[in-house]
Design an enzyme around this catalytic site. Structure first.
Site, PDB file in Angstrom:
ATOM      1  N   ARG A 110     -33.178  -4.536 -20.814  1.00 30.23           N
ATOM      2  CA  ARG A 110     -33.891  -5.194 -19.765  1.00 30.23           C
ATOM      3  C   ARG A 110     -34.421  -4.261 -18.615  1.00 30.23           C
ATOM      4  NH1 ARG A 110     -31.095 -10.561 -16.445  1.00 30.23           N
ATOM      5  NH2 ARG A 110     -31.652 -11.261 -18.562  1.00 30.23           N
ATOM      6  N   HIS A 137     -39.102 -12.960 -22.204  1.00 27.22           N
ATOM      7  CA  HIS A 137     -37.673 -13.177 -22.331  1.00 27.22           C
ATOM      8  C   HIS A 137     -37.450 -14.056 -23.682  1.00 27.22           C
ATOM      9  CE1 HIS A 137     -33.694 -13.146 -21.228  1.00 27.22           C
ATOM     10  NE2 HIS A 137     -33.648 -14.140 -20.322  1.00 27.22           N
ATOM     11  N   GLN A 140     -33.926 -15.367 -24.518  1.00 29.55           N
ATOM     12  CA  GLN A 140     -33.508 -16.480 -23.857  1.00 29.55           C
ATOM     13  C   GLN A 140     -34.095 -17.883 -24.555  1.00 29.55           C
ATOM     14  OE1 GLN A 140     -31.898 -17.489 -20.784  1.00 29.55           O
ATOM     15  NE2 GLN A 140     -31.988 -19.468 -21.833  1.00 29.55           N
ATOM     16  N   ASP A 227     -36.996 -22.877 -14.380  1.00 29.41           N
ATOM     17  CA  ASP A 227     -36.536 -21.422 -14.126  1.00 29.41           C
ATOM     18  C   ASP A 227     -36.712 -21.440 -12.621  1.00 29.41           C
ATOM     19  OD1 ASP A 227     -35.650 -18.616 -14.304  1.00 29.41           O
ATOM     20  OD2 ASP A 227     -37.577 -18.184 -14.967  1.00 29.41           O
ATOM     21  N   CYS A 266     -32.790 -21.799 -17.790  1.00 32.36           N
ATOM     22  CA  CYS A 266     -32.008 -20.480 -18.260  1.00 32.36           C
ATOM     23  C   CYS A 266     -31.049 -20.091 -17.496  1.00 32.36           C
ATOM     24  CB  CYS A 266     -33.194 -19.632 -18.590  1.00 32.36           C
ATOM     25  SG  CYS A 266     -34.168 -19.168 -17.077  1.00 32.36           S
ATOM     26  N   ARG A 294     -26.708 -18.394 -26.011  1.00 35.01           N
ATOM     27  CA  ARG A 294     -27.242 -17.181 -25.949  1.00 35.01           C
ATOM     28  C   ARG A 294     -26.666 -16.104 -26.939  1.00 35.01           C
ATOM     29  NH1 ARG A 294     -29.995 -15.381 -21.606  1.00 35.01           N
ATOM     30  NH2 ARG A 294     -30.397 -13.431 -22.941  1.00 35.01           N
TER      31      ARG A 294
HETATM   32  N1   CP Z   1     -30.824 -16.376 -18.223  1.00 31.61           N
HETATM   33  C1   CP Z   1     -30.528 -15.252 -18.166  1.00 31.61           C
HETATM   34  O1   CP Z   1     -31.284 -14.106 -18.816  1.00 31.61           O
HETATM   35  O2   CP Z   1     -29.498 -14.931 -17.360  1.00 31.61           O
HETATM   36  P1   CP Z   1     -29.093 -13.552 -16.672  1.00 31.61           P
HETATM   37  O3   CP Z   1     -30.232 -13.073 -15.941  1.00 31.61           O
HETATM   38  O4   CP Z   1     -27.731 -13.865 -16.048  1.00 31.61           O
HETATM   39  O5   CP Z   1     -28.909 -12.585 -18.145  1.00 31.61           O
HETATM   40  N1  NVA Z   2     -37.921 -15.662 -14.525  1.00 35.87           N
HETATM   41  C1  NVA Z   2     -36.391 -15.103 -14.254  1.00 35.87           C
HETATM   42  C2  NVA Z   2     -35.535 -15.101 -15.355  1.00 35.87           C
HETATM   43  C3  NVA Z   2     -34.205 -14.841 -15.143  1.00 35.87           C
HETATM   44  C4  NVA Z   2     -33.261 -15.009 -16.124  1.00 35.87           C
HETATM   45  C5  NVA Z   2     -36.557 -13.677 -13.779  1.00 35.87           C
HETATM   46  O1  NVA Z   2     -37.342 -12.795 -14.463  1.00 35.87           O
HETATM   47  O2  NVA Z   2     -35.856 -13.168 -12.763  1.00 35.87           O
END
Ligand code: CP
Ligand code: NVA
Length: 319
Positions: A110, A137, A140, A227, A266, A294
């Protein structure tokens, strides 16, 4: 030489690959039903392997579901925090990729820039899985598609495809919206992104239908997806809350969608902003199942990238 399988955007998956991964995720979930009562009997298809998990941004769901999922498959998860890696002190991505490739069998990361992920994949010899970037993502969306299959079992195509379903994403046209559009469409899902000017995906960058008016944009949809308005790394939070104020998923907006429409998110959620508390904790959502999914979806994906479990002998499609 076998091609290394990556999941950088999700578009590496063919329809067949994607639907196979989802089928396997349902199977893996079936091994989990006894959670909390008797010890579940997870297939240990990754026994003897190790998976690196690098988190350069915060995470609750992705970190927990990956770490537990890797463990359940019989492999060792290595959680690698940025402040513990030489990457944060200037070691190159290239050298990091070489070292990871000598010790672990796959790496999930990430991070902010998609380019870093691409470099990691290009310089290493192991699968790289995108655990969220500014652009995408895909993990997800695997869970999202699994959840839609569970919610609409009688609306699926013979191969499990989502060709008959319409998802309307409401809010900021961000990484999650882009991945829903790109990966959802591989599974046949019709995706609309409903966002105000300045927050919409670029026209033509995905197969999604783009629109601006929330009520018109969600008409007939089977699923409304929310989101956060302020993603990790966004600095203009006040501006965003003003611009996106009419783009919350509420009971009223669900009423404007198709009959029996469900809500997905999400997470993390900000009740009262992009979703109302009534929807988030109500009976029209599948959000908490979605969060659990997930783990099941990512386990199936790890088997796919590592050619393990039912994917051991399958050639698959990789660009
Ligand atoms: N939806 C998601 O990716 O959650 P986190 O940021 O908690 O991993
Ligand atoms: N769009 C959000 C998703 C979090 C899971 C972000 O990037 O922070």
């Amino acid at each position: 030489m076998t091609t290394v399988r990556h999941l950088l955007t999700g578009t590496e998956l063919s329809r067949d690959d994607l639907l196979h991964v989802l089928r396997r995720a349902h199977e893996l979930k079936a091994h989990d039903v006894a959670r909390g009562t008797t010890p579940p009997s997870h297939p240990r298809s990754l026994a003897g392997r190790s998976v690196g998990l690098i988190f350069q941004k915060p995470s609750t769901r992705t970190r927990i579901s990956m770490e537990v999922g890797v463990h359940e498959l019989g492999a060792h998860p290595l959680l690698l925090r940025p402040d513990e890696m030489q990457l944060s002190r200037g070691e190159s991505v290239k050298d990091t990729a070489r070292i990871l490739s000598r010790h672990v069998h796959a790496v999930g990361i990430r991070t902010n820039e998609d380019a870093l992920l691409e470099e990691l994949a290009a310089e290493g010899t192991i699968p790289v899985v995108n655990l969220l970037t500014d652009g995408h993502h895909p993990c997800q969306v695997l869970a999202d598609l699994l959840t839609l299959q569970e919610a609409f079992p009688h609306r699926l195509s013979d191969d499990g495809g989502l060709d008959d379903l319409h998802l309307a994403y409401v809010g900021d046209g961000n990484n999650v919206a882009r991945s829903l559009a790109l990966v959802g469409s591989i599974a046949g899902l019709r995706v609309s992104v409903v966002a105000p000017d300045g927050y919409q995906l670029a026209a033509g960058e995905t197969p999604a239908e783009l629109s601006k008016d929330p009520r018109a944009g969600v008409a007939g949809a089977d699923c409304l997806y929310a989101d956060v308005w302020v993603s990790m790394g966004d600095t203009d939070s006040d501006e965003r809350r003003v611009a996106l104020a009419d783009y919350g998923v509420t009971d009223e907006l669900l009423d404007a969608a198709g009959p029996g429409a469900i809500a997905l998110h999400c997470l993390p959620a900000h009740p009262g902003e992009e979703i109302s508390a009534e929807v988030l904790y109500g009976d029209r959502q599948r959000i908490w199942d979605q969060a659990e999914n997930r783990r099941h979806a990512q386990k199936a994906l790890l088997e796919w990238v590592l050619r393990a479990g039912p994917f051991a002998d399958a050639p698959g499609t990789v660009e």
